[in-house]
Design a protein around this motif. Structure first.
Motif, PDB file in Angstrom:
ATOM      1  N   PRO A  39       0.832  -1.204   0.000  1.00  0.00           N
ATOM      2  CA  PRO A  39       0.000   0.000   0.000  1.00  0.00           C
ATOM      3  C   PRO A  39       0.868   1.257   0.000  1.00  0.00           C
ATOM      4  CG  PRO A  39       0.175  -0.871   2.211  1.00  0.00           C
ATOM      5  CD  PRO A  39       0.898  -1.841   1.316  1.00  0.00           C
ATOM      6  N   ILE A  40       0.219   2.383  -0.146  1.00  0.00           N
ATOM      7  CA  ILE A  40       0.930   3.657  -0.031  1.00  0.00           C
ATOM      8  C   ILE A  40       1.435   3.789   1.406  1.00  0.00           C
ATOM      9  CG2 ILE A  40       0.641   6.165  -0.099  1.00  0.00           C
ATOM     10  CD1 ILE A  40      -1.408   5.705  -2.363  1.00  0.00           C
ATOM     11  N   HIS A  62      -0.546   4.557   4.878  1.00  0.00           N
ATOM     12  CA  HIS A  62      -1.989   4.329   4.787  1.00  0.00           C
ATOM     13  C   HIS A  62      -2.425   3.279   5.790  1.00  0.00           C
ATOM     14  CE1 HIS A  62      -3.287   6.167   0.700  1.00  0.00           C
ATOM     15  NE2 HIS A  62      -2.615   7.014   1.443  1.00  0.00           N
ATOM     16  N   SER A  73      -5.620   1.956   6.129  1.00  0.00           N
ATOM     17  CA  SER A  73      -6.609   0.979   5.661  1.00  0.00           C
ATOM     18  C   SER A  73      -6.163   0.299   4.385  1.00  0.00           C
ATOM     19  CB  SER A  73      -7.954   1.671   5.415  1.00  0.00           C
ATOM     20  OG  SER A  73      -8.486   2.166   6.618  1.00  0.00           O
ATOM     21  N   LEU A  74      -6.487  -0.989   4.296  1.00  0.00           N
ATOM     22  CA  LEU A  74      -6.151  -1.771   3.100  1.00  0.00           C
ATOM     23  C   LEU A  74      -7.326  -2.667   2.766  1.00  0.00           C
ATOM     24  CD1 LEU A  74      -2.800  -3.383   2.192  1.00  0.00           C
ATOM     25  CD2 LEU A  74      -4.872  -4.751   2.036  1.00  0.00           C
ATOM     26  N   GLN A 113      -7.476  -2.694   9.006  1.00  0.00           N
ATOM     27  CA  GLN A 113      -7.085  -1.413   9.591  1.00  0.00           C
ATOM     28  C   GLN A 113      -5.799  -1.693  10.356  1.00  0.00           C
ATOM     29  OE1 GLN A 113     -10.208   1.043  11.330  1.00  0.00           O
ATOM     30  NE2 GLN A 113      -8.802   1.693  12.934  1.00  0.00           N
ATOM     31  N   SER A 171       1.463  -3.188   7.086  1.00  0.00           N
ATOM     32  CA  SER A 171       1.868  -2.552   5.839  1.00  0.00           C
ATOM     33  C   SER A 171       1.544  -3.476   4.668  1.00  0.00           C
ATOM     34  CB  SER A 171       3.354  -2.206   5.883  1.00  0.00           C
ATOM     35  OG  SER A 171       3.762  -1.620   4.658  1.00  0.00           O
ATOM     36  N   SER A 182      -5.710   1.103  -0.880  1.00  0.00           N
ATOM     37  CA  SER A 182      -5.410   1.588   0.459  1.00  0.00           C
ATOM     38  C   SER A 182      -5.963   2.996   0.632  1.00  0.00           C
ATOM     39  CB  SER A 182      -3.890   1.580   0.723  1.00  0.00           C
ATOM     40  OG  SER A 182      -3.205   2.558  -0.055  1.00  0.00           O
ATOM     41  N   SER A 183      -6.208   3.352   1.866  1.00  0.00           N
ATOM     42  CA  SER A 183      -6.653   4.713   2.158  1.00  0.00           C
ATOM     43  C   SER A 183      -5.968   5.202   3.420  1.00  0.00           C
ATOM     44  CB  SER A 183      -8.175   4.795   2.285  1.00  0.00           C
ATOM     45  OG  SER A 183      -8.638   4.100   3.407  1.00  0.00           O
ATOM     46  N   LEU A 184      -5.902   6.523   3.531  1.00  0.00           N
ATOM     47  CA  LEU A 184      -5.079   7.128   4.576  1.00  0.00           C
ATOM     48  C   LEU A 184      -5.600   6.834   5.974  1.00  0.00           C
ATOM     49  CD1 LEU A 184      -2.683   8.967   5.239  1.00  0.00           C
ATOM     50  CD2 LEU A 184      -4.215  10.927   4.978  1.00  0.00           C
ATOM     51  N   ASN A 206     -12.700   8.755   3.175  1.00  0.00           N
ATOM     52  CA  ASN A 206     -11.340   8.531   2.721  1.00  0.00           C
ATOM     53  C   ASN A 206     -11.316   7.907   1.340  1.00  0.00           C
ATOM     54  OD1 ASN A 206      -9.350   9.186   5.000  1.00  0.00           O
ATOM     55  ND2 ASN A 206     -10.935   8.028   6.046  1.00  0.00           N
ATOM     56  N   GLN A 238     -10.102   5.784  -1.661  1.00  0.00           N
ATOM     57  CA  GLN A 238      -9.325   4.559  -1.808  1.00  0.00           C
ATOM     58  C   GLN A 238      -8.466   4.674  -3.059  1.00  0.00           C
ATOM     59  OE1 GLN A 238     -11.491   0.862  -1.378  1.00  0.00           O
ATOM     60  NE2 GLN A 238     -12.800   1.706   0.215  1.00  0.00           N
TER      61      GLN A 238
END
Lengths: 116, 107
Positions: free
Chosen positions: A25-26, A29, A31-32, A50, A73, A94-96, A103, A105
């Protein structure tokens, strides 16, 4: 900056084989998400993390599907004893923040799985 | 149960013509609605969300709770708008997507 990356991009498996799909993911972030996209369909939710906690796995189609994110991660989606109906594109996003509606995605390029 | 319906799998319009991509939804509660777009050989990306009430690349979408619709509109289509468009709504922790509409803008 680097976006969400997934590997491999393409995977061909024989029926009955186990496969593992990776998602980076970024950075940072929380959330995945994993989605499955069959041909001609929209993405369908599989599971949500989360950090390292798997908070929702209601979309996993069977107990052959397993996902983990042990350090909060990188995540791996594992499919055991693959079947032909598992053939699809598997998308990671992913989201921040926490996985709420506010948020955005960010999606990876997907892994196209073909089960012969 | 949540559901997102995009009745058109394919839509073709001429460059400069108006375009409307239809989206209807069912959701028990107050949904958050989005449009995602996937250009050729690119990844899925957010186009716009209803809560922002914004116009992106000339596209707008209005949430009509009475008709449970969130149609995407643009007054003058451009060739670069050709792409796959997905309407989505958010549940507690994830997105529910429609089956998508492939828009082709004919030069």
């Amino acid at each position: 900056g680097a976006g969400v990356s997934q590997s491999p991009r393409y995977k061909v498996a024989k029926r009955g084989q186990d496969v593992a799909l990776r998602c980076d993911p970024i950075s940072g972030h929380v959330s995945l998400f994993w989605y499955q996209q069959a041909l001609g369909q929209g993405p369908e939710f599989l599971t949500y993390f989360q950090n390292e906690a798997q908070l929702d796995k209601s979309g996993l189609p069977s107990d052959r599907f397993f996902a983990e994110r042990p350090e909060g991660s990188v995540s791996t989606l594992k499919i055991q004893r693959t079947q032909q109906e598992d053939s699809a594109v598997y998308l990671c996003a992913s989201s921040l923040g926490a996985g709420d509606s506010y948020n955005e995605q960010f999606f990876g390029p997907g892994t196209r799985l073909t089960v012969l | 149960a949540q559901r997102v319906t995009q009745p058109e799998k394919l839509l073709s319009v001429f460059k400069g013509a108006p375009v409307e991509l239809k989206c209807n939804y069912s959701y028990s509660g107050s949904p958050e609605l989005f449009w995602y777009v996937q250009y050729s050989r690119q990844r899925l990306q957010l186009l716009l969300r209803h809560i922002s009430r914004e116009s992106i690349k000339g596209f707008t979408a209005d949430l009509n709770k009475g008709e449970t619709s969130f149609h995407l509109k643009k007054p003058f289509a451009q060739e670069e708008d050709s792409a796959m468009y997905y309407c989505a709504l958010t549940g507690a922790n994830n997105l529910f997507f429609g089956t998508g509409t492939r828009l082709t803008v004919i030069p």
